[in-house]
Enzyme design. Sequence first.
Site, PDB file in Angstrom:
ATOM      1  N   ALA A  56      20.128  43.449 -15.760  1.00  0.00           N
ATOM      2  CA  ALA A  56      21.138  42.562 -15.182  1.00  0.00           C
ATOM      3  C   ALA A  56      21.747  41.624 -16.227  1.00  0.00           C
ATOM      4  CB  ALA A  56      20.540  41.760 -14.034  1.00  0.00           C
ATOM      5  N   ASN A 136      17.516  33.552  -7.481  1.00  0.00           N
ATOM      6  CA  ASN A 136      16.194  33.984  -7.961  1.00  0.00           C
ATOM      7  C   ASN A 136      15.119  32.920  -7.766  1.00  0.00           C
ATOM      8  OD1 ASN A 136      18.145  33.024 -10.033  1.00  0.00           O
ATOM      9  ND2 ASN A 136      16.283  32.835 -11.248  1.00  0.00           N
ATOM     10  N   GLN A 164      18.624  40.042  -7.430  1.00  0.00           N
ATOM     11  CA  GLN A 164      17.591  39.690  -6.447  1.00  0.00           C
ATOM     12  C   GLN A 164      17.797  40.352  -5.091  1.00  0.00           C
ATOM     13  OE1 GLN A 164      14.806  37.641  -6.626  1.00  0.00           O
ATOM     14  NE2 GLN A 164      15.077  37.496  -8.827  1.00  0.00           N
ATOM     15  N   ALA A 185      16.503  47.313 -12.566  1.00  0.00           N
ATOM     16  CA  ALA A 185      15.486  48.170 -11.948  1.00  0.00           C
ATOM     17  C   ALA A 185      14.176  47.433 -11.670  1.00  0.00           C
ATOM     18  CB  ALA A 185      15.211  49.386 -12.846  1.00  0.00           C
ATOM     19  N   HIS A 186      13.782  46.519 -12.558  1.00  0.00           N
ATOM     20  CA  HIS A 186      12.430  45.962 -12.393  1.00  0.00           C
ATOM     21  C   HIS A 186      12.305  45.018 -11.204  1.00  0.00           C
ATOM     22  CE1 HIS A 186      12.921  41.907 -14.432  1.00  0.00           C
ATOM     23  NE2 HIS A 186      13.985  42.520 -14.892  1.00  0.00           N
ATOM     24  N   CYS A 308       9.288  27.031 -17.735  1.00  0.00           N
ATOM     25  CA  CYS A 308       8.109  26.775 -18.572  1.00  0.00           C
ATOM     26  C   CYS A 308       8.190  27.485 -19.905  1.00  0.00           C
ATOM     27  CB  CYS A 308       6.849  27.264 -17.875  1.00  0.00           C
ATOM     28  SG  CYS A 308       6.591  26.462 -16.309  1.00  0.00           S
TER      29      CYS A 308
HETATM   30  C1  PLP Z   1      15.984  38.875 -13.136  1.00  0.00           C
HETATM   31  C2  PLP Z   1      17.372  38.385 -13.029  1.00  0.00           C
HETATM   32  C3  PLP Z   1      18.294  38.592 -14.070  1.00  0.00           C
HETATM   33  C4  PLP Z   1      17.910  39.226 -15.387  1.00  0.00           C
HETATM   34  O1  PLP Z   1      17.619  40.574 -15.253  1.00  0.00           O
HETATM   35  P1  PLP Z   1      17.112  41.413 -16.537  1.00  0.00           P
HETATM   36  O2  PLP Z   1      16.939  42.774 -16.016  1.00  0.00           O
HETATM   37  O3  PLP Z   1      15.835  40.772 -16.951  1.00  0.00           O
HETATM   38  O4  PLP Z   1      18.155  41.326 -17.566  1.00  0.00           O
HETATM   39  C5  PLP Z   1      19.579  38.136 -13.884  1.00  0.00           C
HETATM   40  N1  PLP Z   1      19.948  37.533 -12.758  1.00  0.00           N
HETATM   41  C6  PLP Z   1      19.102  37.320 -11.739  1.00  0.00           C
HETATM   42  C7  PLP Z   1      19.582  36.651 -10.493  1.00  0.00           C
HETATM   43  C8  PLP Z   1      17.778  37.742 -11.842  1.00  0.00           C
HETATM   44  O5  PLP Z   1      16.941  37.504 -10.834  1.00  0.00           O
END
Ligand code: PLP
Length: 368
Positions: A56, A136, A164, A185-186, A308
């Site tokens: 993302a 998030n 999210q 994806a994660h 943190c």
């Molecule tokens: C986790 C997250 C990202 C970052 O995603 P990556 O895959 O780690 O680059 C960006 N925006 C939101 C809202 C997220 O929760």
Amino acid sequence: MLEAMLPYFHERFGNPASRSHRFGWEAEKAVDRARKQVAALAGAASAAEIVFTSGATESNNLALKGVWEAYRAQGNHFVSVATEHRAVLDPLRHLERLGARLTVLPPKEDGLLDLGRLREAILPETILVSVMYANNEIGVIQPVEEIGSICQERGVLFHSDAAQAFGKVPVRVVAEKVDLMSITAHKVYGPKGVGALYIRRGIRLAQQMDGGGHESGMRSGTLNVPGIVGLGEACAICAREMGEDANRTRALRDRLLARIVDQIDGVAVNGSMEQRLPGNLNLSVRAIQAGALLTSLPEIALSSGSACSSATPEPSHVLRAIGLSEEAARGSVRFGLGRFNTEREVDYVAARVSEVVSKLRREAPHIL
Ligand SMILES: *Cc1c(COP(=O)(O)O)cnc(C)c1O
């Protein structure tokens, strides 16, 4: 999902950009299938509107910087919200340093965007509005369809960081008039380091990764085939299980909240409880430093309201933006629930959190 990925690490090691042999075709077929799986979960009109990225963060950078470079002759102004992820705010700040103009709107106290304020913020020179689908930290789901309608009426592009929301709640880019949408994806139980950007047909973006012209010239670089296959499979699983997952997760989340409120006084929910991701709970606990709470509960994966990771932890910009004092933000804890959590775990967490909160309050009664 892992089983689907494994062959692409060894016996099917082809490069989808190799068009002249079977190994390349095999990999291309796997990527095409994943593209369809992602497009289906996004509610896209065509799989060709999905461009694979590393996640993302990259998708946000490609959307925002790519639009600025391609459309700056038409306008130079962006609108966004103070509760956005840093992966949106930082690229926008970067563009500001290069000469773009930026309006960052404060959200309402419940974390939702005020649509009247959005209407006022869109100027003739505005080219894009970026509002995340769901937050998030506080899990708040923005009124995406209404925002999409306003953007369409005013002729500006609408980008949404859906990292999210995607796979957790129904997302329909066509119906909701989203022009660009970032996913990763994660956050849907897929592998790390792979994601996608939905780019509505007809939108031109300046590619940010120059090179071989992969992904229809939107993002050069050899594709991460096993990762992309994993993302596709993760989407297919979400498509099947999202409704049931959401109901189960919401019930667990509500059980957790009920138990905590029952056992600890001085607890307040941060952000709208109605417009919220099923698996998110963010609480301010009076007279507590979230950092101390987390340190006492190493067996539970919780997050505090502070970033943190930095050397000098700053209270969360999201919590500050919805009006929390610095103390309240420092006393905030985020609970994330998902597909694999159980009632037993929820009850354990509620009991342990209550225990530690009581202990911390006894040890430092002067801050009560
Ligand atoms: C986790 C997250 C990202 C970052 O995603 P990556 O895959 O780690 O680059 C960006 N925006 C939101 C809202 C997220 O929760």
